[in-house]
Design a protein around this motif. Sequence first.
Motif, short mmCIF file in Angstrom:
data_model
loop_
_atom_site.label_atom_id
_atom_site.label_comp_id
_atom_site.label_asym_id
_atom_site.label_seq_id
_atom_site.Cartn_x
_atom_site.Cartn_y
_atom_site.Cartn_z
N VAL A 34 7.34 3.84 -1.01
CA VAL A 34 6.08 4.86 -1.23
C VAL A 34 4.96 4.12 -0.97
CG1 VAL A 34 4.91 6.39 -2.75
CG2 VAL A 34 7.36 6.23 -2.83
N ALA A 35 3.98 4.54 -0.19
CA ALA A 35 2.84 3.72 0.38
C ALA A 35 1.68 4.70 0.09
CB ALA A 35 2.93 3.27 1.85
N TRP A 36 0.61 4.02 -0.25
CA TRP A 36 -0.78 4.59 -0.18
C TRP A 36 -1.35 4.13 1.17
CZ3 TRP A 36 -2.77 8.26 -3.36
CH2 TRP A 36 -2.11 8.48 -4.62
N PHE A 37 -1.92 5.18 2.03
CA PHE A 37 -2.90 4.85 3.16
C PHE A 37 -4.06 5.56 2.94
CE2 PHE A 37 -0.08 3.71 6.48
CZ PHE A 37 1.25 3.57 5.94
N ARG A 38 -5.07 5.08 3.67
CA ARG A 38 -6.65 5.59 3.64
C ARG A 38 -7.03 5.80 4.92
NH1 ARG A 38 -9.92 1.17 0.67
NH2 ARG A 38 -9.64 -0.20 2.59
N GLN A 39 -7.64 6.70 5.30
CA GLN A 39 -8.36 7.00 6.51
C GLN A 39 -10.14 7.22 6.09
OE1 GLN A 39 -7.05 10.32 8.97
NE2 GLN A 39 -7.63 9.44 10.65
N ALA A 40 -10.85 6.11 6.52
CA ALA A 40 -12.06 6.23 6.46
C ALA A 40 -12.85 7.12 7.58
CB ALA A 40 -12.66 4.93 6.53
N PRO A 41 -13.88 7.70 7.18
CA PRO A 41 -14.56 8.54 8.35
C PRO A 41 -14.55 7.84 9.54
CG PRO A 41 -15.71 8.65 6.28
CD PRO A 41 -14.75 7.43 6.03
N GLY A 42 -14.22 8.45 10.69
CA GLY A 42 -14.13 7.90 11.94
C GLY A 42 -13.42 6.82 12.38
N LYS A 43 -12.49 6.48 11.51
CA LYS A 43 -11.43 5.41 11.41
C LYS A 43 -10.08 5.72 11.53
CE LYS A 43 -14.48 1.51 9.72
NZ LYS A 43 -14.71 0.56 8.89
N GLU A 44 -9.14 4.91 12.10
CA GLU A 44 -7.92 5.22 12.00
C GLU A 44 -7.40 4.99 10.44
OE1 GLU A 44 -6.70 3.87 16.65
OE2 GLU A 44 -5.80 2.79 14.82
N ARG A 45 -6.30 5.82 10.27
CA ARG A 45 -5.48 5.71 9.14
C ARG A 45 -4.95 4.24 8.89
NH1 ARG A 45 -2.17 10.76 7.44
NH2 ARG A 45 -0.93 10.22 9.14
N GLU A 46 -5.07 3.55 7.56
CA GLU A 46 -4.39 2.32 7.43
C GLU A 46 -4.04 2.18 6.11
OE1 GLU A 46 -7.72 -0.66 7.05
OE2 GLU A 46 -8.83 0.40 5.36
N ALA A 47 -2.91 1.44 6.04
CA ALA A 47 -2.19 1.19 4.83
C ALA A 47 -3.14 0.41 3.75
CB ALA A 47 -0.70 0.28 4.92
N VAL A 48 -2.89 0.76 2.46
CA VAL A 48 -3.35 0.18 1.42
C VAL A 48 -2.42 -0.57 0.81
CG1 VAL A 48 -4.87 0.53 -0.61
CG2 VAL A 48 -5.37 1.77 1.28
N SER A 49 -1.20 -0.11 0.34
CA SER A 49 -0.55 -0.76 -0.50
C SER A 49 0.74 0.08 -0.38
CB SER A 49 -0.92 -0.40 -2.15
OG SER A 49 0.16 -1.01 -3.07
N VAL A 50 2.12 -0.67 -0.64
CA VAL A 50 3.51 -0.01 -0.45
C VAL A 50 4.17 -0.66 -1.47
CG1 VAL A 50 4.00 -1.58 1.61
CG2 VAL A 50 5.22 0.53 1.10
N PHE A 51 5.11 0.12 -1.95
CA PHE A 51 6.24 -0.24 -2.91
C PHE A 51 7.33 0.04 -2.36
CE2 PHE A 51 8.33 -1.08 -6.64
CZ PHE A 51 9.66 0.26 -6.57
N SER A 52 8.45 -0.67 -2.46
CA SER A 52 9.87 -0.48 -1.85
C SER A 52 10.99 -0.82 -2.97
CB SER A 52 10.17 -1.26 -0.51
OG SER A 52 11.42 -1.18 -0.21
N THR A 53 11.92 -0.10 -3.02
CA THR A 53 13.00 -0.29 -3.95
C THR A 53 14.13 -1.39 -3.40
OG1 THR A 53 14.36 1.30 -3.17
CG2 THR A 53 12.96 2.07 -4.95
N SER A 54 13.64 -1.63 -2.22
CA SER A 54 14.61 -2.66 -1.53
C SER A 54 14.61 -4.15 -2.41
CB SER A 54 14.38 -2.84 -0.03
OG SER A 54 13.12 -3.72 0.05
N ASP A 55 13.25 -4.54 -2.77
CA ASP A 55 13.28 -5.56 -3.92
C ASP A 55 12.30 -5.43 -4.98
OD1 ASP A 55 10.76 -7.28 -1.61
OD2 ASP A 55 10.66 -5.38 -2.65
N ASP A 56 11.86 -4.01 -5.25
CA ASP A 56 11.19 -3.49 -6.39
C ASP A 56 9.97 -4.42 -6.62
OD1 ASP A 56 14.13 -2.99 -8.48
OD2 ASP A 56 12.95 -1.66 -7.15
N SER A 57 9.28 -4.38 -5.37
CA SER A 57 7.81 -5.09 -5.36
C SER A 57 6.72 -4.48 -4.51
CB SER A 57 8.20 -6.61 -4.77
OG SER A 57 8.41 -6.60 -3.40
N THR A 58 5.65 -4.74 -4.86
CA THR A 58 4.53 -4.05 -4.15
C THR A 58 3.90 -5.11 -3.29
OG1 THR A 58 4.40 -2.56 -6.00
CG2 THR A 58 2.62 -2.80 -4.45
N THR A 59 3.41 -4.40 -1.95
CA THR A 59 2.61 -5.33 -1.30
C THR A 59 1.04 -4.37 -0.82
OG1 THR A 59 4.32 -6.00 0.18
CG2 THR A 59 2.16 -5.95 1.35
N TYR A 60 0.18 -5.48 -1.03
CA TYR A 60 -1.28 -4.87 -0.89
C TYR A 60 -1.82 -5.55 0.37
CZ TYR A 60 -0.70 -3.76 -5.87
OH TYR A 60 -0.31 -3.38 -7.12
#
Length: 128
Positions: A34-60
């Motif tokens: 599960v991930a959070w993405f952000r799209q600022a005005p006039g910009k492309e959507r970018e990832a902010v944070s993602v969690f995976s059950t593959s190792d139960d950890s989060t990346t920012y």
Amino acid sequence: QMRLVESGGREVQPGGSLRLSCVVSGIIQTYYAVAWFRQAPGKEREAVSVFSTSDDSTTYVDSVKGRFTFSRDNARDTNKFTVYLQMDSLQPEGTGVYYCAAGYGIRKSLEETMYPYWGQGTQVTVSS
């Protein structure tokens, strides 16, 4: 298939905090991300944070490290749970539409094309 519904976006002053929620429901397999993405005005959507059950950890991403925190509830229902994005020390560059995304078998990918399931987005505005 998963369904995602975000909420919690609003206007906040610089330096303020906000917590976004995303209810994830549907067929939840063992390995997913599960991930959070952000799209600022006039910009492309970018990832902010993602969690995976593959190792139960989060990346920012570097721009939010130390200020944003990903978490999830302890729901017993294996087919429905809520994830959160706690955002502290928000700055104007944090303005945008925040999306929750999910997919099966993804190992903390920051690439939006890897996520087949998306919420409708919630608007965050950081302004004085």
